[in-house]
Design a protein around this motif. Sequence first.
Motif, PDB file in Angstrom:
ATOM      1  N   ASP A  74      42.188  50.128  52.738  1.00  0.00           N
ATOM      2  CA  ASP A  74      40.518  50.776  52.153  1.00  0.00           C
ATOM      3  C   ASP A  74      40.721  52.176  51.653  1.00  0.00           C
ATOM      4  OD1 ASP A  74      39.352  48.720  52.318  1.00  0.00           O
ATOM      5  OD2 ASP A  74      38.885  48.999  54.447  1.00  0.00           O
ATOM      6  N   ARG A  75      42.435  52.903  52.335  1.00  0.00           N
ATOM      7  CA  ARG A  75      42.141  53.966  52.275  1.00  0.00           C
ATOM      8  C   ARG A  75      43.768  54.455  50.608  1.00  0.00           C
ATOM      9  NH1 ARG A  75      41.946  57.348  57.420  1.00  0.00           N
ATOM     10  NH2 ARG A  75      43.826  55.776  57.442  1.00  0.00           N
ATOM     11  N   LEU A  76      43.971  55.364  50.423  1.00  0.00           N
ATOM     12  CA  LEU A  76      45.304  55.992  49.696  1.00  0.00           C
ATOM     13  C   LEU A  76      45.126  57.034  50.586  1.00  0.00           C
ATOM     14  CD1 LEU A  76      43.799  55.449  46.083  1.00  0.00           C
ATOM     15  CD2 LEU A  76      44.860  54.078  47.860  1.00  0.00           C
ATOM     16  N   LYS A  77      46.810  57.307  50.572  1.00  0.00           N
ATOM     17  CA  LYS A  77      47.899  58.162  51.255  1.00  0.00           C
ATOM     18  C   LYS A  77      47.411  59.547  49.783  1.00  0.00           C
ATOM     19  CE  LYS A  77      52.166  59.244  52.699  1.00  0.00           C
ATOM     20  NZ  LYS A  77      53.598  59.918  53.359  1.00  0.00           N
ATOM     21  N   ALA A  78      47.412  60.494  50.795  1.00  0.00           N
ATOM     22  CA  ALA A  78      47.536  61.587  49.362  1.00  0.00           C
ATOM     23  C   ALA A  78      48.242  62.755  50.252  1.00  0.00           C
ATOM     24  CB  ALA A  78      45.782  62.472  49.078  1.00  0.00           C
ATOM     25  N   LEU A  79      48.998  63.820  49.463  1.00  0.00           N
ATOM     26  CA  LEU A  79      49.912  64.660  49.805  1.00  0.00           C
ATOM     27  C   LEU A  79      49.572  65.904  49.251  1.00  0.00           C
ATOM     28  CD1 LEU A  79      52.491  64.395  51.547  1.00  0.00           C
ATOM     29  CD2 LEU A  79      53.412  64.997  48.897  1.00  0.00           C
ATOM     30  N   VAL A  80      48.744  66.481  50.898  1.00  0.00           N
ATOM     31  CA  VAL A  80      48.340  67.968  50.615  1.00  0.00           C
ATOM     32  C   VAL A  80      49.660  69.377  50.045  1.00  0.00           C
ATOM     33  CG1 VAL A  80      46.199  69.252  51.013  1.00  0.00           C
ATOM     34  CG2 VAL A  80      46.167  67.656  51.608  1.00  0.00           C
ATOM     35  N   ALA A  81      49.666  69.787  49.311  1.00  0.00           N
ATOM     36  CA  ALA A  81      50.399  70.932  48.692  1.00  0.00           C
ATOM     37  C   ALA A  81      50.221  72.442  49.729  1.00  0.00           C
ATOM     38  CB  ALA A  81      50.726  70.981  48.029  1.00  0.00           C
ATOM     39  N   PHE A  82      50.706  73.434  50.496  1.00  0.00           N
ATOM     40  CA  PHE A  82      50.263  74.044  50.586  1.00  0.00           C
ATOM     41  C   PHE A  82      51.329  75.130  50.071  1.00  0.00           C
ATOM     42  CE2 PHE A  82      48.540  71.386  53.558  1.00  0.00           C
ATOM     43  CZ  PHE A  82      47.052  71.549  54.659  1.00  0.00           C
ATOM     44  N   ASP A  83      50.583  76.350  49.495  1.00  0.00           N
ATOM     45  CA  ASP A  83      51.930  77.888  49.431  1.00  0.00           C
ATOM     46  C   ASP A  83      52.309  77.854  51.101  1.00  0.00           C
ATOM     47  OD1 ASP A  83      52.370  79.650  49.113  1.00  0.00           O
ATOM     48  OD2 ASP A  83      50.742  81.399  48.625  1.00  0.00           O
ATOM     49  N   GLY A  84      53.984  77.604  50.867  1.00  0.00           N
ATOM     50  CA  GLY A  84      54.818  77.871  52.182  1.00  0.00           C
ATOM     51  C   GLY A  84      55.581  79.078  51.961  1.00  0.00           C
ATOM     52  N   GLY A  85      54.835  79.897  51.365  1.00  0.00           N
ATOM     53  CA  GLY A  85      55.234  81.411  51.227  1.00  0.00           C
ATOM     54  C   GLY A  85      57.093  81.684  50.383  1.00  0.00           C
ATOM     55  N   TRP A  86      58.103  82.239  50.879  1.00  0.00           N
ATOM     56  CA  TRP A  86      59.120  82.747  49.796  1.00  0.00           C
ATOM     57  C   TRP A  86      60.246  81.471  51.239  1.00  0.00           C
ATOM     58  CZ3 TRP A  86      59.451  84.037  45.746  1.00  0.00           C
ATOM     59  CH2 TRP A  86      58.559  85.101  44.862  1.00  0.00           C
ATOM     60  N   LEU A  87      61.305  80.707  50.673  1.00  0.00           N
ATOM     61  CA  LEU A  87      62.506  80.614  51.661  1.00  0.00           C
ATOM     62  C   LEU A  87      63.996  81.221  51.070  1.00  0.00           C
ATOM     63  CD1 LEU A  87      63.293  78.369  53.350  1.00  0.00           C
ATOM     64  CD2 LEU A  87      64.081  76.851  50.867  1.00  0.00           C
ATOM     65  N   ALA A  88      64.031  82.322  52.103  1.00  0.00           N
ATOM     66  CA  ALA A  88      65.614  82.196  52.248  1.00  0.00           C
ATOM     67  C   ALA A  88      66.765  81.054  52.038  1.00  0.00           C
ATOM     68  CB  ALA A  88      65.758  83.257  52.179  1.00  0.00           C
ATOM     69  N   GLU A  89      67.700  80.991  51.669  1.00  0.00           N
ATOM     70  CA  GLU A  89      69.051  80.516  52.351  1.00  0.00           C
ATOM     71  C   GLU A  89      69.689  81.272  51.815  1.00  0.00           C
ATOM     72  OE1 GLU A  89      70.595  76.243  52.328  1.00  0.00           O
ATOM     73  OE2 GLU A  89      69.108  76.454  50.487  1.00  0.00           O
ATOM     74  N   GLY A  90      70.984  81.617  52.558  1.00  0.00           N
ATOM     75  CA  GLY A  90      72.630  81.996  52.663  1.00  0.00           C
ATOM     76  C   GLY A  90      73.727  81.481  53.302  1.00  0.00           C
ATOM     77  N   GLY A  91      74.614  81.742  52.899  1.00  0.00           N
ATOM     78  CA  GLY A  91      75.807  81.066  53.830  1.00  0.00           C
ATOM     79  C   GLY A  91      76.682  82.154  53.501  1.00  0.00           C
ATOM     80  N   ILE A  92      78.022  82.278  54.558  1.00  0.00           N
ATOM     81  CA  ILE A  92      79.095  82.454  54.300  1.00  0.00           C
ATOM     82  C   ILE A  92      80.458  82.203  55.549  1.00  0.00           C
ATOM     83  CG2 ILE A  92      79.099  84.584  56.378  1.00  0.00           C
ATOM     84  CD1 ILE A  92      80.552  86.356  55.090  1.00  0.00           C
ATOM     85  N   GLY A  93      81.606  81.698  54.430  1.00  0.00           N
ATOM     86  CA  GLY A  93      82.122  80.602  55.273  1.00  0.00           C
ATOM     87  C   GLY A  93      83.042  81.703  55.947  1.00  0.00           C
ATOM     88  N   TYR A  94      84.199  80.812  56.972  1.00  0.00           N
ATOM     89  CA  TYR A  94      85.547  81.227  58.354  1.00  0.00           C
ATOM     90  C   TYR A  94      86.454  80.479  57.924  1.00  0.00           C
ATOM     91  CZ  TYR A  94      81.932  85.329  59.029  1.00  0.00           C
ATOM     92  OH  TYR A  94      81.094  85.862  58.973  1.00  0.00           O
ATOM     93  N   ALA A  95      87.323  80.936  57.802  1.00  0.00           N
ATOM     94  CA  ALA A  95      88.192  79.061  57.548  1.00  0.00           C
ATOM     95  C   ALA A  95      89.553  79.544  58.695  1.00  0.00           C
ATOM     96  CB  ALA A  95      89.004  79.218  56.618  1.00  0.00           C
ATOM     97  N   GLY A  96      90.155  78.731  58.877  1.00  0.00           N
ATOM     98  CA  GLY A  96      91.759  79.225  59.790  1.00  0.00           C
ATOM     99  C   GLY A  96      91.089  79.113  61.290  1.00  0.00           C
ATOM    100  N   PRO A  97      92.318  79.239  62.218  1.00  0.00           N
ATOM    101  CA  PRO A  97      92.287  79.217  63.890  1.00  0.00           C
ATOM    102  C   PRO A  97      91.131  80.440  63.905  1.00  0.00           C
ATOM    103  CG  PRO A  97      94.516  79.906  63.166  1.00  0.00           C
ATOM    104  CD  PRO A  97      94.265  79.919  61.813  1.00  0.00           C
ATOM    105  N   GLY A  98      89.947  79.452  65.067  1.00  0.00           N
ATOM    106  CA  GLY A  98      89.338  80.211  65.104  1.00  0.00           C
ATOM    107  C   GLY A  98      87.590  80.890  64.620  1.00  0.00           C
TER     108      GLY A  98
END
Length: 441
Positions: A303-327
């Motif tokens: 009897d009901r329909l699913k609905a998706l409510v979208a909210f202001d999520g602000g700013w998403l920051a995503e950053g990365g840096i890699g490390y290689a070798g022993p340790g």
Amino acid sequence: MTIRIGCGSGGAPDLVGPAEDLAWRGRLDYLCFEALAERTLALGHVARRNGAPGYSPKLEARLRAVLPHCAAQGTRILTNMGAADPAGAGAATAALARDLGVRLRIAVVHGDDVLPLIGPDTLLPETGGTVAGFGRTPIAANAYIGHEAMARALAEGADVVIAGRVSDSSLFLAPIVHDLGLAPDDWTMLARGALVGHLLECSTQITGGYFADPGYKEVPGLDDLAFPLAEVAPDGSAVIAKLPGTGGCITPLTVKEQLLYEVHDPTAYLTPDVTADFSTVTIAQVGPDRVQVAGASGRARPDRLKALVAFDGGWLAEGGIGYAGPGAADRARLAADIIRSRMMRRHGFQGELRLDLVGLSSLHATAGPTEADSQDVRLRGALRSPDRRWADLLLEEIEALWMGGPAGGGGYRGTVVPTVITQPTYIPRADVPTRLTWIET
């Protein structure tokens, strides 16, 4: 009478080539493009807020590839690539058709936009609270509507039907309802049509893509993976198949995996169209890459329909840096400690800061690998904030690790993007009417 329905996409990232192959060689009555995950719809709303089109970015590429073939062969197209902007998608489709010299009758489905129905007291079941209690501003809300408006568009002569948040399986059910003349309460036949839609809706998952697991489940020709099609019989049974000479495979096992995909209760799979019972389904190989499915049953739709409510999520920051070798693992852990200390202690950030060591079981957020530490580890940092300065500051701190230690950091990447956060709710079906608008080219 057999209805031939092809899947032109099962999600936003899908390739264009296999859809063009289906349009050209599939002898299809219908070609359906499913392109909306919850994340995809949310990105459509973000795009509209930034002044860009809110429909699928691949709309033009997909339709440019298939429209000439479909128009020549009488194949009709249905899609939810309208996403957060069905009207814009309809206009873009018409412009493309004129550019290609293709005459079309285009129907645009409206009604999934239910933001006016969302108030402070609207319940959000996953949080146990209300919209007001969620503490963010709703910017959009879309209901998962069923097949009815699309079937009506086909009955009124549409060559292309464009919708927003139509349920995935409903795209494929609409032509079955139209061609077989199904009654709106023929729950058994609606369930069989929903089964066909559910099996086709994820494209290459049923032709071996998501199935493939080297050493356990081998799939040939993944570099030329086919999109599936269904040959639907008048009794609602169907043969799931692919074009000859294409990669992948269709077997009872690939069909069974897709049958159970995202189905919490096979005896009561809730869709906007029917409550389907897949526990009675029979699956049989009837030829090379040809599997017959039959025997789904059903009962009245919710009897009901699913609905998706979208909210202001602000700013998403995503950053990365890699490390290689022993340790590498120890150096990446030290880098994470530095970022946590500087963001929390020195700068006073009080929100949630996510720091992962990619390469050390980061997807499961476990304590570390069961074998020797990896010598290839990447620190990933992320946060979400309504204040962009925190997002920019996180990236500044991660990039500074390049010179500020620990040793050997490199390959910095970082982005800041606006976001939305989504939450489901439920709305009485009677409160969600649909309508069509038309464009002729």
